[in-house]
Structure formats: structure tokens, C-alpha cells
Motif scaffolding. Structure first.
Motif, short mmCIF file in Angstrom:
data_model
loop_
_atom_site.label_atom_id
_atom_site.label_comp_id
_atom_site.label_asym_id
_atom_site.label_seq_id
_atom_site.Cartn_x
_atom_site.Cartn_y
_atom_site.Cartn_z
N THR A 67 -9.60 42.69 50.44
CA THR A 67 -8.15 42.61 50.55
C THR A 67 -7.72 41.17 50.78
O THR A 67 -8.48 40.36 51.31
CB THR A 67 -7.62 43.50 51.70
N LYS A 68 -6.48 40.87 50.39
CA LYS A 68 -5.90 39.57 50.74
C LYS A 68 -5.12 39.67 52.04
O LYS A 68 -4.65 38.68 52.56
CB LYS A 68 -5.03 39.05 49.60
N GLU A 69 -4.98 40.89 52.56
CA GLU A 69 -4.26 41.12 53.82
C GLU A 69 -5.18 40.81 55.00
O GLU A 69 -6.36 40.53 54.83
CB GLU A 69 -3.81 42.59 53.90
N ASN A 70 -4.66 40.95 56.23
CA ASN A 70 -5.49 40.76 57.42
C ASN A 70 -5.86 42.11 58.04
O ASN A 70 -6.23 42.19 59.20
CB ASN A 70 -4.78 39.88 58.45
N ARG A 71 -5.77 43.17 57.22
CA ARG A 71 -6.09 44.53 57.68
C ARG A 71 -6.37 45.41 56.46
O ARG A 71 -5.99 45.07 55.34
CB ARG A 71 -4.93 45.12 58.46
N PHE A 72 -7.05 46.54 56.72
CA PHE A 72 -7.26 47.57 55.70
C PHE A 72 -6.53 48.82 56.13
O PHE A 72 -6.77 49.32 57.23
CB PHE A 72 -8.75 47.90 55.53
N SER A 73 -5.67 49.31 55.27
CA SER A 73 -4.92 50.53 55.54
C SER A 73 -5.86 51.73 55.53
O SER A 73 -6.83 51.78 54.77
CB SER A 73 -3.84 50.72 54.48
N LYS A 141 -2.18 52.20 64.39
CA LYS A 141 -2.46 53.59 64.03
C LYS A 141 -2.70 53.81 62.54
O LYS A 141 -3.26 54.82 62.14
CB LYS A 141 -1.34 54.51 64.52
N SER A 142 -2.33 52.86 61.69
CA SER A 142 -2.46 53.09 60.25
C SER A 142 -3.44 52.15 59.55
O SER A 142 -3.57 52.21 58.33
CB SER A 142 -1.09 52.97 59.58
N SER A 143 -4.14 51.29 60.31
CA SER A 143 -5.05 50.36 59.65
C SER A 143 -6.09 49.81 60.63
O SER A 143 -5.96 49.94 61.84
CB SER A 143 -4.28 49.20 59.03
N ILE A 144 -7.10 49.16 60.05
CA ILE A 144 -8.09 48.44 60.85
C ILE A 144 -7.90 46.95 60.57
O ILE A 144 -8.10 46.48 59.45
CB ILE A 144 -9.53 48.93 60.55
N PRO A 145 -7.47 46.20 61.60
CA PRO A 145 -7.21 44.77 61.40
C PRO A 145 -8.48 43.93 61.53
O PRO A 145 -9.49 44.37 62.08
CB PRO A 145 -6.22 44.44 62.52
N ILE A 146 -8.42 42.71 61.06
CA ILE A 146 -9.55 41.80 61.12
C ILE A 146 -10.03 41.60 62.56
O ILE A 146 -11.23 41.49 62.82
CB ILE A 146 -9.24 40.45 60.41
N GLY A 147 -9.10 41.58 63.51
CA GLY A 147 -9.48 41.40 64.92
C GLY A 147 -10.40 42.50 65.43
O GLY A 147 -11.32 42.24 66.21
N ILE A 148 -10.16 43.72 65.01
CA ILE A 148 -11.03 44.84 65.40
C ILE A 148 -12.39 44.68 64.71
O ILE A 148 -13.44 44.92 65.33
CB ILE A 148 -10.39 46.20 65.05
N CYS A 149 -12.39 44.27 63.46
CA CYS A 149 -13.66 44.04 62.75
C CYS A 149 -14.49 42.97 63.46
O CYS A 149 -15.71 43.07 63.53
CB CYS A 149 -13.41 43.66 61.30
N GLU A 150 -13.82 41.94 63.99
CA GLU A 150 -14.52 40.91 64.76
C GLU A 150 -15.18 41.52 65.99
O GLU A 150 -16.28 41.12 66.38
CB GLU A 150 -13.55 39.81 65.20
N GLU A 151 -14.52 42.50 66.62
CA GLU A 151 -15.04 43.12 67.83
C GLU A 151 -16.17 44.11 67.56
O GLU A 151 -17.16 44.13 68.30
CB GLU A 151 -13.92 43.88 68.57
N ILE A 152 -16.02 44.95 66.54
CA ILE A 152 -16.97 46.05 66.36
C ILE A 152 -17.95 45.84 65.21
O ILE A 152 -18.88 46.62 65.03
CB ILE A 152 -16.24 47.40 66.16
N GLY A 153 -17.75 44.77 64.44
CA GLY A 153 -18.57 44.57 63.25
C GLY A 153 -19.54 43.41 63.39
O GLY A 153 -19.64 42.76 64.43
N ILE A 154 -20.28 43.21 62.32
CA ILE A 154 -21.21 42.08 62.19
C ILE A 154 -20.63 41.19 61.11
O ILE A 154 -20.41 41.63 59.98
CB ILE A 154 -22.60 42.58 61.76
#
Length: 184
Positions: A67-73, A141-154
């Protein structure tokens, strides 16, 4: 016809997996193209996920998103429920690591592997608007933002060559395997 950005990302990811000094089996599951005028009349099976990768006695089942956004819906047109279900199912097997590889193209082309169990946990908390949670970043409630990916992802680091990107797949594999819960 120009190649869509998501397909370019998939090609770059595959090329990165195939060009390491370690033997990695990688296969992409091809999407079937149905012309728009036939889509209502032709039934085609849906892919469970985009690709599988086998390395160091582990099978990775991966759905790649860009995505070019900072989140995935969480919208069904972006993240399909059958893909979540199939990743969850694959993840129940010993030696299988499943999840989303999320490419945030702008502004810095950052890529994260989000394990399916972490994705499902976040989605449940976000959609049910559970206030008590461990996340530092505000949940949506409607998406996963990049900040959450930084926290829970690799994070899967990479660099831009002349045109395409190269991702450090070997380091990603090491980190993903090392992050598995240890059994005693």
C-alpha cells in the motif's frame, strides 16, 4: 500494460528469496485472471495465500500486501477472510510460520512480517473496541496501521537497487524462527 505496485513488490520479494547464499524453496501461487464480463458466470477457486517459502526445516505461508497508505484496511477487498482463515489453519502445524508481509511503500518503503496469530489478536481487539490492550500505538477499528506492525511484526529490511528492491530474506527467516515460542 503497466505492472501494478503490489505485483512489483511480490516479484521483488521472490527475487530476494531466490538470490541469497542459502537454499530457499520459494513458490508463488498464481492468480487466475478472469475478464470482467465473465466474472459473474465463471467460478474460480480462491488462492489461500500468495506464496510459500521453505527454509531451515520451516514452511512459511505468506500473504503479501502493498500500500501507499500508512495502514491496511480490514475491508474484505483488501484483506480477505478466507486468507486469514487459511493462514490460521496452516499455522497450526509444527514447523509452519504463517502471516502477512506488509509493504508500506511511502514514504520509506518499509516491510513487516506480521505473524497471523498477532494479526488476528490485534484485529479482534480493534474491531471489538477493547480498551484494555498492550499496544502503545492507538488502535483503529477498521485497519492495521504501520505503528502496530512496528510493535507486533518483524521488520524486513531492504534496499533499492537501480529500479527494484532487494529484501534481506535470510535475516527475516532467522528472526522469524527465533521468535517462535520455545517448547520445553
Amino acid at each position: 500494460m503497466a505492472v501494478k505496485e503490489g505485483k512489483k513488490f511480490e516479484e521483488n520479494f521472490q527475487s530476494s528469496a531466490e538470490n541469497v547464499d542459502e537454499k530457499i524453496f520459494f513458490t508463488r501461487i498464481k492468480d487466475t485472471f478472469i475478464p470482467p464480463d465473465l466474472r459473474q458466470r465463471v467460478k474460480v477457486t480462491k488462492n489461500d495465500y500468495d506464496c510459500m517459502m521453505f527454509a531451515r526445516s520451516h514452511l512459511f505461508t505468506l500473504e503479501l500486501k502493498s500500500t501507499k497508505e500508512n495502514r491496511f484496511s480490514f475491508d474484505e477487498s483488501i484483506i480477505k477472510q478466507h486468507q486469514i482463515d487459511k493462514l490460521v489453519e496452516a499455522n497450526t502445524y509444527e514447523g509452519v510460520i504463517s502471516g502477512f508481509v506488509m509493504n508500506f511503500r511511502e514514504p520509506q518503503n518499509r516491510v513487516f512480517f506480521v505473524p497471523i496469530q498477532e494479526f488476528v489478536k490485534y484485529q479482534y481487539i480493534a474491531q471489538n473496541q477493547i480498551k484494555e490492550n498492550k499496544y502503545k500505538v492507538k488502535i483503529n477499528k477498521s485497519s492495521i496501521p504501520i505503528g502496530i506492525c512496528e510493535e507486533i511484526g518483524i521488520e524486513i529490511k531492504g534496499f533499492k537497487k537501480k529500479v527494484n528492491w532487494h529484501y534481506h530474506i535470510k535475516e527475516f527467516i532467522t528472526e522469524a524462527i527465533n521468535s517462535l515460542p520455545q517448547t520445553v
